[in-house]
Scaffold this motif. Structure first.
Motif, mmCIF file in Angstrom:
data_model
loop_
_atom_site.group_PDB
_atom_site.id
_atom_site.type_symbol
_atom_site.label_atom_id
_atom_site.label_comp_id
_atom_site.label_asym_id
_atom_site.label_seq_id
_atom_site.Cartn_x
_atom_site.Cartn_y
_atom_site.Cartn_z
ATOM 1 N N LYS A 198 2.163 2.404 -3.506
ATOM 2 C CA LYS A 198 1.154 2.726 -3.839
ATOM 3 C C LYS A 198 0.253 4.232 -3.996
ATOM 4 O O LYS A 198 -0.145 4.707 -4.455
ATOM 5 C CB LYS A 198 -0.189 1.313 -4.165
ATOM 6 C CG LYS A 198 -0.168 0.404 -4.540
ATOM 7 C CD LYS A 198 -1.376 -0.647 -3.949
ATOM 8 C CE LYS A 198 -1.102 -1.606 -4.183
ATOM 9 N NZ LYS A 198 -1.989 -3.151 -4.667
ATOM 10 N N MET A 199 1.050 4.587 -2.927
ATOM 11 C CA MET A 199 0.351 5.694 -2.641
ATOM 12 C C MET A 199 0.938 7.330 -3.098
ATOM 13 O O MET A 199 1.307 8.124 -2.497
ATOM 14 C CB MET A 199 0.424 5.740 -0.977
ATOM 15 C CG MET A 199 -0.579 4.977 -0.216
ATOM 16 S SD MET A 199 -1.124 5.040 1.988
ATOM 17 C CE MET A 199 -0.242 6.840 1.839
ATOM 18 N N TRP A 251 -4.286 -0.988 -11.282
ATOM 19 C CA TRP A 251 -3.051 -0.280 -10.283
ATOM 20 C C TRP A 251 -2.027 0.184 -11.510
ATOM 21 O O TRP A 251 -1.698 1.097 -11.485
ATOM 22 C CB TRP A 251 -2.881 -0.191 -8.775
ATOM 23 C CG TRP A 251 -2.016 1.044 -8.829
ATOM 24 C CD1 TRP A 251 -2.589 2.274 -8.222
ATOM 25 C CD2 TRP A 251 -0.362 1.415 -8.867
ATOM 26 N NE1 TRP A 251 -2.151 2.864 -7.848
ATOM 27 C CE2 TRP A 251 -0.496 2.151 -8.174
ATOM 28 C CE3 TRP A 251 0.349 0.077 -8.953
ATOM 29 C CZ2 TRP A 251 0.664 2.704 -7.864
ATOM 30 C CZ3 TRP A 251 1.565 -0.099 -8.433
ATOM 31 C CH2 TRP A 251 1.773 1.406 -8.392
ATOM 32 N N TRP A 280 -6.854 2.126 -6.599
ATOM 33 C CA TRP A 280 -5.596 1.914 -5.684
ATOM 34 C C TRP A 280 -6.189 1.364 -4.489
ATOM 35 O O TRP A 280 -6.347 0.592 -3.994
ATOM 36 C CB TRP A 280 -3.842 2.174 -5.291
ATOM 37 C CG TRP A 280 -4.002 2.782 -4.505
ATOM 38 C CD1 TRP A 280 -3.522 4.462 -4.013
ATOM 39 C CD2 TRP A 280 -3.668 2.510 -2.699
ATOM 40 N NE1 TRP A 280 -3.901 4.300 -2.860
ATOM 41 C CE2 TRP A 280 -3.402 3.402 -2.178
ATOM 42 C CE3 TRP A 280 -4.530 1.413 -2.117
ATOM 43 C CZ2 TRP A 280 -3.918 3.264 -0.096
ATOM 44 C CZ3 TRP A 280 -3.947 1.165 -0.742
ATOM 45 C CH2 TRP A 280 -3.963 2.532 -0.196
ATOM 46 N N ARG A 281 -7.344 1.747 -4.164
ATOM 47 C CA ARG A 281 -8.185 1.401 -2.801
ATOM 48 C C ARG A 281 -9.304 1.099 -3.191
ATOM 49 O O ARG A 281 -9.418 -0.125 -2.683
ATOM 50 C CB ARG A 281 -8.164 2.545 -2.006
ATOM 51 C CG ARG A 281 -7.669 3.153 -0.943
ATOM 52 C CD ARG A 281 -8.159 5.068 -0.047
ATOM 53 N NE ARG A 281 -6.496 5.600 0.056
ATOM 54 C CZ ARG A 281 -6.193 5.384 0.846
ATOM 55 N NH1 ARG A 281 -6.855 4.137 1.675
ATOM 56 N NH2 ARG A 281 -5.725 5.677 1.916
ATOM 57 N N THR A 282 -9.500 0.602 -4.592
ATOM 58 C CA THR A 282 -10.592 0.280 -5.110
ATOM 59 C C THR A 282 -10.873 -0.839 -6.486
ATOM 60 O O THR A 282 -11.722 -1.743 -6.230
ATOM 61 C CB THR A 282 -12.310 1.294 -5.454
ATOM 62 O OG1 THR A 282 -11.741 1.863 -6.702
ATOM 63 C CG2 THR A 282 -12.664 2.589 -4.049
ATOM 64 N N ARG A 329 1.093 -1.412 -0.202
ATOM 65 C CA ARG A 329 -0.501 -0.010 -0.011
ATOM 66 C C ARG A 329 0.733 0.989 0.135
ATOM 67 O O ARG A 329 0.588 2.292 -0.794
ATOM 68 C CB ARG A 329 -1.126 -0.063 1.063
ATOM 69 C CG ARG A 329 -1.654 -0.751 1.706
ATOM 70 C CD ARG A 329 -2.525 -1.344 2.447
ATOM 71 N NE ARG A 329 -2.291 -1.361 3.614
ATOM 72 C CZ ARG A 329 -2.182 -1.639 4.589
ATOM 73 N NH1 ARG A 329 -3.484 -0.941 4.995
ATOM 74 N NH2 ARG A 329 -1.576 -1.569 5.653
ATOM 75 N N GLU A 333 -5.493 7.315 -5.826
ATOM 76 C CA GLU A 333 -6.118 6.979 -4.323
ATOM 77 C C GLU A 333 -6.838 6.032 -5.071
ATOM 78 O O GLU A 333 -7.358 5.085 -4.354
ATOM 79 C CB GLU A 333 -7.011 8.359 -3.482
ATOM 80 C CG GLU A 333 -5.649 9.119 -2.723
ATOM 81 C CD GLU A 333 -4.949 7.383 -2.345
ATOM 82 O OE1 GLU A 333 -5.286 7.211 -0.706
ATOM 83 O OE2 GLU A 333 -3.821 7.991 -1.910
#
Length: 211
Positions: free
Chosen positions: A107-108, A177, A169-171, A104, A166
């Motif tokens: 990805k941020m 991604w 990568w979160r959904t 994570r 955001e």
């Protein structure tokens, strides 16, 4: 943005072959993408701990970025603020990803990059200044009004990219991604500047030879 270009090789007085420059800037990202496709289903046991393929590829991406950035600095004698910030975030967020074994954080990274530069540009706009002009004036000579228009648009564009990263990568899946980061972000950046032609045409300052 990875994807992410220099703002002024002219200031260094050193020239670099455009193809070599592109390879050094995009090569690590392309290798990351290829490595991910090959290792995404693999699990590696290192020192008694399991690491997904994404983490292994991230660990390899960090030294590649360092080497390519050092090569650009050696060849041009100059690194842009965006290149330096990108490298710092790659090392920091990538290092956290490997250390904590959590993808994570990596990805941020694009989110933080776009928020950083969007925030810097927004701060300059509140002061009635275009910080974009400071780093790109040699590449794109524009009137002051043109710089302010372009800076406002790029500021909003960066903030939009941060929100998009955001959300994705979160959904979405990691595969989605990776494709977005490797292809979507560069294409979005290219398309954005293509649609700014009217600003460049209306507010561009001609070269002395053209004048």
């Amino acid at each position: 943005m990875t994807g992410e270009t220099t703002a002024g090789d002219k200031s260094s007085g050193k020239k670099i072959n455009p193809t070599l420059k592109m390879v050094l800037e995009l090569g690590p990202v392309v290798l990351f993408f290829i490595g991910y496709l090959k290792l995404r289903e693999e699990v590696f046991l290192i020192a008694g701990q399991e690491y997904q393929g994404f983490i292994i590829v991230t660990a390899a991406f960090i030294p590649l970025m360092i080497l390519s950035t050092l090569a650009l600095w050696k060849l041009t004698g100059h690194l842009s603020k965006m290149q330096l910030a990108t490298l710092v975030l790659v090392v920091f967020m990538g290092g956290l990803s490997v250390w904590l074994n959590d993808e994570r954080f990596f990805k941020m990274k694009p989110t933080l990059i776009y928020l950083l530069f969007g925030g810097i540009l927004g701060f300059g706009l509140m002061r009635g200044q275009s910080y974009l002009k400071v780093v790109m004036e040699e590449l794109m000579p524009l009137e002051q009004e043109g710089w302010m228009i372009l800076t406002r648009r790029i500021c909003m564009f960066f903030l939009g990219l941060a929100v998009a990263n955001e959300a994705i990568w979160r959904t979405q899946t990691t595969d989605t991604w990776v494709y977005f980061k490797t292809f979507g972000l560069p294409v979005a950046m290219f398309a954005f500047f293509m649609f700014q032609g009217q600003v460049f045409q209306k507010h561009g300052i001609p070269d002395e030879d053209e004048a």
